[in-house]
Design a protein around this motif. Structure first.
Motif, PDB file in Angstrom:
ATOM      1  N   HIS C 238       0.834  -1.202   0.000  1.00 36.50           N
ATOM      2  CA  HIS C 238       0.000   0.000   0.000  1.00 36.50           C
ATOM      3  C   HIS C 238       0.865   1.247   0.000  1.00 36.50           C
ATOM      4  O   HIS C 238       1.917   1.272   0.628  1.00 36.50           O
ATOM      5  CB  HIS C 238      -0.880   0.040   1.259  1.00 36.50           C
ATOM      6  CG  HIS C 238      -2.121  -0.762   1.111  1.00 36.50           C
ATOM      7  ND1 HIS C 238      -2.128  -2.116   1.272  1.00 36.50           N
ATOM      8  CD2 HIS C 238      -3.389  -0.393   0.828  1.00 36.50           C
ATOM      9  CE1 HIS C 238      -3.355  -2.563   1.098  1.00 36.50           C
ATOM     10  NE2 HIS C 238      -4.142  -1.528   0.814  1.00 36.50           N
ATOM     11  N   HIS C 239       0.380   2.265  -0.666  1.00 41.22           N
ATOM     12  CA  HIS C 239       1.050   3.550  -0.559  1.00 41.22           C
ATOM     13  C   HIS C 239       0.739   4.109   0.839  1.00 41.22           C
ATOM     14  O   HIS C 239      -0.388   3.995   1.302  1.00 41.22           O
ATOM     15  CB  HIS C 239       0.541   4.514  -1.640  1.00 41.22           C
ATOM     16  CG  HIS C 239       1.252   5.836  -1.621  1.00 41.22           C
ATOM     17  ND1 HIS C 239       0.789   6.895  -0.900  1.00 41.22           N
ATOM     18  CD2 HIS C 239       2.398   6.234  -2.211  1.00 41.22           C
ATOM     19  CE1 HIS C 239       1.626   7.912  -1.049  1.00 41.22           C
ATOM     20  NE2 HIS C 239       2.608   7.523  -1.839  1.00 41.22           N
ATOM     21  N   PRO C 240       1.743   4.722   1.514  1.00 49.56           N
ATOM     22  CA  PRO C 240       1.491   5.257   2.858  1.00 49.56           C
ATOM     23  C   PRO C 240       0.268   6.167   2.923  1.00 49.56           C
ATOM     24  O   PRO C 240      -0.452   6.191   3.912  1.00 49.56           O
ATOM     25  CB  PRO C 240       2.758   6.054   3.172  1.00 49.56           C
ATOM     26  CG  PRO C 240       3.817   5.516   2.283  1.00 49.56           C
ATOM     27  CD  PRO C 240       3.147   4.913   1.089  1.00 49.56           C
ATOM     28  N   GLY C 241       0.023   6.893   1.846  1.00 55.38           N
ATOM     29  CA  GLY C 241      -1.130   7.788   1.819  1.00 55.38           C
ATOM     30  C   GLY C 241      -2.452   7.048   1.820  1.00 55.38           C
ATOM     31  O   GLY C 241      -3.505   7.623   2.066  1.00 55.38           O
ATOM     32  N   LYS C 242      -2.395   5.763   1.543  1.00 56.66           N
ATOM     33  CA  LYS C 242      -3.625   4.954   1.509  1.00 56.66           C
ATOM     34  C   LYS C 242      -3.837   4.188   2.809  1.00 56.66           C
ATOM     35  O   LYS C 242      -4.693   3.312   2.892  1.00 56.66           O
ATOM     36  CB  LYS C 242      -3.544   3.962   0.344  1.00 56.66           C
ATOM     37  CG  LYS C 242      -3.706   4.626  -1.012  1.00 56.66           C
ATOM     38  CD  LYS C 242      -5.174   4.680  -1.374  1.00 56.66           C
ATOM     39  CE  LYS C 242      -5.355   5.255  -2.769  1.00 56.66           C
ATOM     40  NZ  LYS C 242      -6.349   6.297  -2.819  1.00 56.66           N
ATOM     41  N   ILE C 243      -2.987   4.488   3.796  1.00 56.02           N
ATOM     42  CA  ILE C 243      -3.146   3.805   5.078  1.00 56.02           C
ATOM     43  C   ILE C 243      -3.718   4.790   6.087  1.00 56.02           C
ATOM     44  O   ILE C 243      -3.237   5.915   6.221  1.00 56.02           O
ATOM     45  CB  ILE C 243      -1.791   3.262   5.592  1.00 56.02           C
ATOM     46  CG1 ILE C 243      -1.219   2.240   4.606  1.00 56.02           C
ATOM     47  CG2 ILE C 243      -1.945   2.640   6.985  1.00 56.02           C
ATOM     48  CD1 ILE C 243       0.160   1.725   4.960  1.00 56.02           C
ATOM     49  N   TYR C 244      -4.760   4.384   6.794  1.00 54.26           N
ATOM     50  CA  TYR C 244      -5.313   5.191   7.889  1.00 54.26           C
ATOM     51  C   TYR C 244      -4.936   4.490   9.184  1.00 54.26           C
ATOM     52  O   TYR C 244      -5.320   3.350   9.416  1.00 54.26           O
ATOM     53  CB  TYR C 244      -6.833   5.313   7.744  1.00 54.26           C
ATOM     54  CG  TYR C 244      -7.467   6.210   8.788  1.00 54.26           C
ATOM     55  CD1 TYR C 244      -7.321   7.591   8.732  1.00 54.26           C
ATOM     56  CD2 TYR C 244      -8.226   5.673   9.831  1.00 54.26           C
ATOM     57  CE1 TYR C 244      -7.906   8.415   9.683  1.00 54.26           C
ATOM     58  CE2 TYR C 244      -8.824   6.489  10.786  1.00 54.26           C
ATOM     59  CZ  TYR C 244      -8.656   7.863  10.701  1.00 54.26           C
ATOM     60  OH  TYR C 244      -9.244   8.676  11.643  1.00 54.26           O
ATOM     61  N   ASP C 269       1.205  15.091   2.759  1.00 51.96           N
ATOM     62  CA  ASP C 269       0.148  15.108   3.754  1.00 51.96           C
ATOM     63  C   ASP C 269      -0.093  13.731   4.376  1.00 51.96           C
ATOM     64  O   ASP C 269      -1.205  13.209   4.377  1.00 51.96           O
ATOM     65  CB  ASP C 269      -1.161  15.661   3.146  1.00 51.96           C
ATOM     66  CG  ASP C 269      -2.142  16.026   4.259  1.00 51.96           C
ATOM     67  OD1 ASP C 269      -1.697  16.203   5.409  1.00 51.96           O
ATOM     68  OD2 ASP C 269      -3.350  16.105   3.977  1.00 51.96           O
ATOM     69  N   ILE C 270       0.993  13.150   4.858  1.00 53.45           N
ATOM     70  CA  ILE C 270       0.880  11.852   5.510  1.00 53.45           C
ATOM     71  C   ILE C 270       1.282  11.976   6.962  1.00 53.45           C
ATOM     72  O   ILE C 270       2.346  12.504   7.285  1.00 53.45           O
ATOM     73  CB  ILE C 270       1.786  10.804   4.813  1.00 53.45           C
ATOM     74  CG1 ILE C 270       1.288  10.580   3.383  1.00 53.45           C
ATOM     75  CG2 ILE C 270       1.795   9.500   5.604  1.00 53.45           C
ATOM     76  CD1 ILE C 270       2.273   9.826   2.535  1.00 53.45           C
ATOM     77  N   LYS C 271       0.401  11.510   7.839  1.00 49.14           N
ATOM     78  CA  LYS C 271       0.718  11.512   9.266  1.00 49.14           C
ATOM     79  C   LYS C 271       1.035  10.089   9.699  1.00 49.14           C
ATOM     80  O   LYS C 271       0.368   9.155   9.266  1.00 49.14           O
ATOM     81  CB  LYS C 271      -0.487  12.000  10.072  1.00 49.14           C
ATOM     82  CG  LYS C 271      -0.611  13.486  10.103  1.00 49.14           C
ATOM     83  CD  LYS C 271      -1.765  13.836  10.988  1.00 49.14           C
ATOM     84  CE  LYS C 271      -1.836  15.314  11.230  1.00 49.14           C
ATOM     85  NZ  LYS C 271      -3.048  15.660  11.941  1.00 49.14           N
ATOM     86  N   ASP C 272       2.029   9.949  10.577  1.00 50.05           N
ATOM     87  CA  ASP C 272       2.393   8.614  11.044  1.00 50.05           C
ATOM     88  C   ASP C 272       1.251   7.972  11.822  1.00 50.05           C
ATOM     89  O   ASP C 272       1.034   6.777  11.743  1.00 50.05           O
ATOM     90  CB  ASP C 272       3.662   8.683  11.903  1.00 50.05           C
ATOM     91  CG  ASP C 272       4.866   9.107  11.059  1.00 50.05           C
ATOM     92  OD1 ASP C 272       4.763   9.020   9.813  1.00 50.05           O
ATOM     93  OD2 ASP C 272       5.884   9.528  11.634  1.00 50.05           O
TER      94      ASP C 272
END
Lengths: 170, 349, 490
Positions: C238-244, C269-272
């Motif tokens: 998964h792309h990190p942006g697609k992970i919640y 705009d990705i939060k850990d």
């Protein structure tokens, strides 16, 4: 929430302006040093009418924040009650304006006077809280030892009387 | 003026002590009574003593300077009389002692976010309390020589805390606040946690000051609402049948003196020798109240018996009053006019 | 809303009585648009503000948003105003994302789906276990079952992150301590960094003076965030942006930590960690849905790590809840001290006992060699002990080498957002129940976790590598006192 329009972050960008009162007429009795003249409302008003609004290059008189009819003096009882009207009911500068009025009167009047500065009833959402804070002389005393705060207050109090030429009205 | 001056109690002006520049905030007696301490806007602590014996005139003996950067709001002596604590608008509390021969500040209690309004020592001398506009009350323990450790930070009040005082006998702390309430705290012996055990609500504006009576069964409070109130403690199993939830003592307001003070009442002092109550008021007057002889203990009556109106009064707000610890009826007051005044209460007898 | 924060924040920075509109001192950045002269601002019935020009045209004015990150960067309060918390870090927000995903699934829009990952810390599980009278392992599996029933794809424990955090903390300490001998003056005591309430207080109140003493090691929550957004994609694709990524924690302060700009990749705009949910909020969610955790069918806790690493060893703790030696706040002091005793002084059997000092929240342990104290460690919980420590540090009278600091009295097991004691139970009793439960969990040692070594070798390029420090460490920023007088509170 603070509404935002253009320009600097100011709450009431386009306040209604009021005409300045004419200068006080000096009576012969007042010029006579042998006559003790008691303080009157007009004198108190003259002390505070030229205080600048912290946000606008306008005086409290021009913004109708202070009015002569809202300055009550009892020279015999040593009491002075000033009521002021913030331009908008959620004005966050109201406490600071009240503090400026209080400080100006503190500086200018003989210490025998007990000064009360209050918000016109119903003119502010936090009226009671602001009145309580302004009436707390310990809080006021501590505020006047805060160098940042006193700088702003002095700028408001000692500003030159504004003139209409200074105010550009489109 | 009464035609028989000896028949009514009077508050006789004794002396004025001049020295402070600007507002004098507080006066406090040394526990032995040989020194009077005052402080104020000029950031100077002044120590006053008598010239040639107890009957002599009071004069300035020493000044303590450079302890604080802003107004000194209150000074308080430790019960042993060896330490003087001063609280300041500069957010610190300084502890002074004379170990080196002269008074020096040997410890500073830091931690409050802003103005420290009051400081008080517990009877043991091992614990002290401070309070601040930051809404908190701190309890400090004397850890070792010149070392003070924070034992608790109490955030029970919702506003500026104006005054802290200790119960005269027990380790119970009372505080008065801008939130209109008085709160009491004590340490839970099981885990050394300080907790709020009582909230006294009845005043309708800032409670400026509080004072316990000699036995600690009553508390006097004064307020911006212009009243003086007397509170009484009811212990579990009291005869009056006042319920005490959770087995905690309950404080009830048993008397309200209103219509006497015409402005904010800034300080109250309860004399532990005579039982007299003195108040300092924003109308420039020092007033003395006495409980009437036929007073009902559960609904006591206090009468105004004397005041500073007659002569030599302060010309501005009175901020502080303090009864002498050993000379009955000797009172000191501090005012916005910068003066410290000494008064002698004279009974009708 | 305030109750979930640690006492430290409530005392010093958190102001329960303001709303951003009333007293927030954060200067608002205003877009420059052409000034409309002669207009009046009117308040509509719905509370919105409208500017009416002289010509009578009405223009709706924008609301100004204050985010939690704004609060962190400001010297004023941390507002507890619901309107601020609600924007990103609430159960409503989380459920909204879950629901949106559900709808995408139904619509067959697979490509837009998010991978929902929930990481669960040990303290909230114990809190909920006590609340619903469950055995901790059972509570953990039922919690997993709950999250999966509402749409989570993966539910994780945080043991791996806790281990990495402990080991990095240990390395950092060894490095600082050893540098004493070569004459440099390292910042000792080293102060732990896993409690965001304490870190926030330090940044706002003691600023640049104290920050160098604080360990740069990320907290387990943020290491977990890095693992989920950086490492997990290498396994799942998964792309990190697609992970919640949702983190379940014992304290509201963790919401502030997740909001820090240090853990936010602004470019993408990705939060850990996207959302932090706490024990009390979960209890509320169950209540509002008329659920009891004990009635929710259990599900496995996932363990995807092995697929990314060619790890052949058995992972004994897989899918279960484990505890570390020491406090229920992560056991930092115990772990680092035991390691230091062994590595620095060759004492592998040192009996390290933290004895109570002035109060149970201030404890100390020493290691002696030839009658001399060579290591002095402490555990300081709660504001008063932090305060005394700071004063000692400022006066140069702090003799410790290492201090584990937590803002809440009794540490994380008594976190600000743990479930409240039930009627008739004292907070103290509840805390000791939780401490007992924690001590009864299977004891786990970071050094014996084969996965840790795999992560270091296969993903981070070895312990101490640049990639390790980039992924496992962070930095702190002193907050300057605001001096714009217009908004000073007096």
């Amino acid at each position: 929430m603070t509404p935002s329009t253009g320009g600097p972050a100011m709450e009431n960008q386009n306040p209604t302006l009021y005409k300045r009162a004419a200068d006080r007429e000096i009576t012969p009795a007042e010029l006579d040093n042998n006559v003790v003249d008691p303080f009157d409302a007009r004198e108190i008003f003259d002390l505070i009418r030229n205080i600048n609004d912290p946000e606008h290059p306008l005086s409290l008189e021009e913004l109708n924040v202070v009015e002569e009819r809202l300055c009550l003096v009892n020279d015999q009882q040593n009491t002075i009650d000033v009521t002021f009207t913030p331009t908008i009911p959620h004005c966050s500068m109201a406490t600071l304006i009240g503090l400026c009025i209080r400080v100006k009167l503190l500086h200018a009047l003989p210490p025998r006077f007990k000064v009360t500065v209050k918000i016109s009833p119903g003119a502010h959402v936090s009226e009671a809280a602001i009145n309580k804070q302004l009436a707390d002389k310990e809080r006021v005393a501590a505020a006047l030892e805060n160098s940042h705060l006193i700088k702003v207050i002095n700028e408001c109090i000692f500003a030159a009387p504004p003139t209409f030429s200074k105010i550009i009205r489109n | 003026m009464s035609s028989e001056p000896q028949a009514v109690p009077t508050l006789k002006f004794v002396q004025v002590l001049k020295g402070h520049r600007g507002r004098a905030w507080n006066v406090s007696w040394h526990p032995q009574g040989n020194l009077l301490t005052s402080c104020g806007e000029d950031k100077i602590i002044r120590l006053w003593g008598t010239e040639g014996g107890a009957e002599g005139k009071w004069v300035e003996k020493t000044t303590l300077t450079d302890g604080h950067e802003r107004t000194i709001r209150e000074v308080s002596w430790s019960p042993c009389g060896k330490y003087l604590a001063s609280s300041s608008f500069d957010a610190t509390t300084a502890i002074w002692d004379k170990k080196s021969g002269e008074y020096e500040c040997n410890a500073t209690l830091e931690g409050h976010e802003n103005e420290v309004k009051s400081v008080a020592w517990a009877r043991s001398g091992q614990v002290l309390a401070t309070c601040s506009r930051d809404k908190t009350v701190w309890v400090w323990e004397v850890a070792e020589e010149d070392e003070y450790e924070c034992a608790a930070v109490l955030n029970a009040h919702t506003q500026d805390v104006k005054k802290v005082v200790w119960h005269p006998n027990d380790e119970i702390l009372a505080s008065a606040s801008y939130d209109n309430t008085i709160k009491m705290f004590r340490e839970d012996p099981s885990d050394q946690e300080w907790t709020c055990v009582a909230t006294l609500a009845s005043h309708t504006s800032t409670v400026w000051s509080i004072a316990f009576n000699k036995t600690g069964t009553r508390l006097a409070s004064c307020s911006d609402d212009g009243t003086l109130k007397i509170w009484q403690v009811y212990l579990p199993g009291n005869q009056e049948g006042i319920s005490t939830p959770d087995g905690q003592p309950v404080w009830k307001c048993v008397s309200t003196i209103s219509g006497v003070h015409t402005r904010s009442v800034y300080d109250v002092a309860w004399c532990h020798q005579t039982g007299l109550i003195a108040t300092a008021c924003g109308d420039d007057i020092v007033r003395i109240f006495q409980e009437t002889l036929d007073s009902d203990p559960n609904q006591p009556t206090f009468n105004l018996v004397a005041s500073s109106v007659a002569s030599h009064g302060h010309t501005q707000d009175v901020n502080s009053v303090a009864w002498h610890p050993t000379v009955p009826g000797l009172l000191a007051s501090a005012s916005d006019d910068g003066d410290i005044r000494l008064w002698q209460f004279l009974d009708s007898s | 809303m305030t109750a979930g924060f640690s006492g430290v924040l409530q005392l010093t920075d958190l102001d329960d009585f303001i709303t951003p509109s009333q007293e927030c001192i954060k200067p608002v950045v205003v877009e420059k648009i052409k000034s409309v002269t002669g207009s009046k601002i009117k308040i509509q019935d719905d509370g919105s503000y409208v500017a009416v020009t002289e010509g009578g045209q009405a223009q709706k004015l924008q609301r100004v948003d204050i985010s939690l990150n704004d609060c962190l960067a400001c010297s004023g309060c941390i507002t507890s105003a619901e309107s601020v918390l609600i924007t990103q870090q609430s159960q409503e927000e989380m459920l909204k994302v879950f629901k949106a995903n559900e709808q995408l699934k139904e619509a067959g829009k697979e490509s837009e789906l998010k991978l929902i990952v929930v990481s669960v810390a040990v303290q909230p599980v114990l809190s909920l276990a006590v609340r619903y009278e469950l055995e901790p392992q059972d509570a953990f599996r039922r919690l997993s079952g709950y999250f999966k029933s509402v749409g989570a794809d993966i539910v994780l424990d945080m043991t791996l992150s806790e281990d990495l955090s402990l080991l990095e903390c240990e390395n950092e300490f060894m490095e600082r301590f050893r540098s004493k001998s070569d004459g440099s003056k390292p910042h000792l005591p080293m102060l732990t960094s896993s409690c965001p309430g304490w870190v926030c207080y330090a940044e706002k109140t003691h600023g640049s003076f104290v920050l160098p003493y604080i360990s740069t090691t990320k907290s387990p929550q943020q290491i977990q965030g890095t693992l989920v957004k950086q490492f997990l994609p290498t396994i799942q694709g998964h792309h990190p942006g697609k992970i919640y990524h949702v983190s379940v924690e014992p304290c509201y302060d963790k919401k502030l930590e997740a909001s820090r700009s240090d853990f936010h990749n602004e470019a993408e705009d990705i939060k850990d960690v996207d959302c932090v949910i706490t024990s009390v909020e979960l209890e509320q969610m169950f209540k509002s849905q008329d659920l009891r955790l004990s009635e929710i069918p259990p599900a496995d806790v996932d363990f995807p790590w092995l697929d990314g690493l060619n790890c052949s060893e058995q992972i004994s703790y897989k899918g279960t809840l484990v505890g570390h030696q020491g406090t229920g706040s992560g056991g930092y002091a115990d772990h680092v001290m035991a390691s230091a005793a062994q590595e620095l002084f060759g004492d592998s059997n040192a009996e390290l006992k933290f004895k109570v000092l002035r109060n149970p929240d201030m404890r100390e342990a020493t290691l002696e060699k030839d009658g001399k104290v060579v290591l002095r460690f402490a555990i300081a919980n709660g504001f008063r002990n932090i305060q005394n420590l700071m004063q000692k540090l400022k006066r140069g009278k702090c003799a410790y080498d290492f201090v584990e600091i937590m803002a809440c009295p009794s540490g994380c097991l008594n976190g600000g957002a743990q479930v409240r004691p039930e009627e008739g139970t004292q907070q103290k009793e509840l805390t000791s129940t939780l401490e007992k439960l924690y001590s009864e969990l299977p004891l786990h040692s970071p050094k014996l976790n084969p996965l840790v070594h795999e992560i270091y070798t296969n993903w981070l390029g070895g312990a101490g590598s640049d990639k390790s420090s980039a992924n496992l460490h962070t930095s702190y920023h002193a907050v300057e006192k605001m001096s714009t007088a217009l908004n000073i509170k007096w």
